[in-house]
Write an enzyme that holds these catalytic residues in place. Structure first.
Site, mmCIF file in Angstrom:
data_model
loop_
_atom_site.group_PDB
_atom_site.id
_atom_site.type_symbol
_atom_site.label_atom_id
_atom_site.label_comp_id
_atom_site.label_asym_id
_atom_site.label_seq_id
_atom_site.Cartn_x
_atom_site.Cartn_y
_atom_site.Cartn_z
ATOM 1 N N HIS A 147 -38.078 39.642 -78.820
ATOM 2 C CA HIS A 147 -38.777 38.578 -79.539
ATOM 3 C C HIS A 147 -40.262 38.545 -79.203
ATOM 4 C CE1 HIS A 147 -34.601 36.531 -79.854
ATOM 5 N NE2 HIS A 147 -34.801 37.405 -80.820
ATOM 6 N N PRO A 185 -38.494 26.140 -68.739
ATOM 7 C CA PRO A 185 -37.388 25.480 -69.435
ATOM 8 C C PRO A 185 -36.826 26.345 -70.540
ATOM 9 C CG PRO A 185 -39.479 24.603 -70.200
ATOM 10 C CD PRO A 185 -39.804 25.533 -69.048
ATOM 11 N N ASP A 186 -35.507 26.199 -70.785
ATOM 12 C CA ASP A 186 -34.940 26.849 -71.962
ATOM 13 C C ASP A 186 -35.150 25.928 -73.160
ATOM 14 O OD1 ASP A 186 -33.067 24.850 -71.806
ATOM 15 O OD2 ASP A 186 -31.406 26.160 -71.233
ATOM 16 N N PHE A 187 -34.579 26.285 -74.283
ATOM 17 C CA PHE A 187 -34.793 25.481 -75.482
ATOM 18 C C PHE A 187 -33.805 24.351 -75.627
ATOM 19 C CE2 PHE A 187 -38.142 27.930 -76.705
ATOM 20 C CZ PHE A 187 -38.520 27.825 -78.032
ATOM 21 N N ARG A 188 -32.539 24.587 -75.296
ATOM 22 C CA ARG A 188 -31.490 23.697 -75.770
ATOM 23 C C ARG A 188 -30.888 22.755 -74.736
ATOM 24 N NH1 ARG A 188 -30.327 28.611 -78.727
ATOM 25 N NH2 ARG A 188 -30.715 28.270 -80.938
ATOM 26 N N ASP A 231 -41.662 35.617 -71.438
ATOM 27 C CA ASP A 231 -42.396 35.212 -70.237
ATOM 28 C C ASP A 231 -42.944 36.388 -69.425
ATOM 29 O OD1 ASP A 231 -40.071 36.188 -68.866
ATOM 30 O OD2 ASP A 231 -39.157 34.193 -69.028
ATOM 31 N N ASN A 287 -36.643 36.790 -73.937
ATOM 32 C CA ASN A 287 -37.702 35.982 -73.347
ATOM 33 C C ASN A 287 -39.083 36.591 -73.571
ATOM 34 O OD1 ASN A 287 -35.581 34.429 -72.379
ATOM 35 N ND2 ASN A 287 -35.566 35.459 -70.388
#
Length: 367
Positions: A197, A104-107, A180, A178
């Site tokens: 990040h 899932p993304d954040f927003r 991941d 990302n």
């Protein structure tokens, strides 16, 4: 600087900068101004000058950069990629390239990570990625990490498109928000990747700095234990080398940013809202003539006037004199396949995806 030194630098409280949320899994970043970033300062001062000038005077004084695209369209980008002028492509990617993998993304309303954190009873959704909260109550983060841990997901078509660019010797660098590690799983060379990040690929003790591998960390997390330093004289908390709120971006991000962007012949941006600085400002780090392609579900990088004034001009898709910015609307995998279709690479892309995913499945059956 070694990879270990770079990752360890994230945990130095003296390097911490201000931060705001990002849309990629656990990826956060501070709005930092690098020392010696002359390009940034020059662009900032230039924007202030232009902001205070009459519109007509600004338009008359500003020279028109050369247009490298025959036409400012998706087809024009395809033609340019196949031309001798396009040798160094930089890709900027966000959570949108990983959502089709099941991450899932954040927003996104309803499915975004922030909408699904209520069960942890946090002070605020982003607390799960705040370094101060993590040090006090690491249980929430590691419970979530078990659900979303790298190794449980396969790279998407978008990841393999980036790998295809490398195979064709067109990829200068892939900058990702990302954490991941799917770029690595897709086979993109470590040297070609900048994990802006941070990453789950390595972890370090917050007390003594001892390094731990992804496989070691995974084993501990999947036992529902809190990772602690194995050094008997320490026992400190182990944290993946992802950038939490309140931490600095990895030194590699700043080093490669200064090294890469003046060489960029084409910038491809995929699956990011371009809301978090300094990552979002990368779109203005390329030369003024460099074409920029955004593959995303919605336009981004052009709506915040104040940020555009501070960090750069932003993407100018709808300007009458737009000479380089192209927007392809849709999900990232479809956009990558559409571009490969125009380039005559679609069969290669599909074969790469099939072959590499088969290797992943075979490797899992042997475990």
């Amino acid at each position: 600087m070694s990879e270990k030194d770079e990752c360890s630098a994230n945990n130095d409280p003296n390097l911490a900068g201000s931060s705001e949320q990002d849309e990629s899994l656990g990826a956060t970043g501070g709005a930092e101004l690098e020392n010696g970033n002359i390009n940034f300062l020059e662009k900032f001062m230039e924007q202030l000058k232009l902001f205070n000038k009459p519109a007509q005077e600004t338009e008359d004084e500003k020279p028109k950069p050369e247009q490298l695209l025959k036409e400012v369209t998706f087809q024009g980008v395809s033609d340019y990629i196949q031309s001798p002028k396009c040798k160094n492509i930089i890709v900027l990617s966000g959570a949108g390239i990983s959502t089709s993998a099941g991450i899932p993304d954040f927003r996104s309303p309803g499915s975004g990570l922030y909408d699904n954190l209520q069960k942890f009873d946090l002070p605020s959704p982003q607390s799960i990625f705040e370094i101060s909260y993590f040090k006090q109550k690491p249980e929430a983060f590691f419970t979530l990490a078990k659900e979303l841990y790298p190794g449980e997901f396969k790279p998407t078509i978008s990841h393999y498109f980036i790998k295809l660019l490398e195979t064709k010797k067109l990829l200068l660098r892939a900058y990702t928000q990302n954490i991941d590690t799917l770029e690595r799983v897709a086979g993109i060379s470590d040297d070609k990747i900048v994990e802006a990040h941070g990453t789950f690929h390595t972890s370090h003790c917050l007390s003594c700095g001892k390094s731990y591998t992804q496989s070691w960390m995974r084993d501990v997390i999947f036992k529902d234990e809190i990772p602690r330093c194995t050094d008997e004289s320490c026992g400190g908390l182990i944290k993946p080398d992802i950038v939490f709120f309140g931490e600095s971006l990895p030194p590699r991000f700043h080093t490669k940013r200064m090294e890469d962007f003046n060489k960029c012949d084409l910038l491809i941006v995929m699956g990011t809202s371009l809301k978090v600085q300094p990552f979002a400002s990368l779109v203005d780090s390329v030369p003024d003539t460099t074409p920029r392609l955004l593959i995303n579900r919605e336009k981004s990088g052009s709506e915040d006037v104040m940020l555009m004034m501070i960090f750069g001009g932003g993407m100018r898709f709808d300007d009458e004199d737009n000479y380089r910015d192209v927007f392809w609307e849709g999900n990232c995998d479809d956009g990558c396949r559409a571009l490969c279709s125009l380039l005559g690479w679609l069969k290669e892309l599909d074969e790469l995806v099939e072959t590499e995913r088969k290797k992943i499945d075979e490797a899992k059956t042997k475990m």
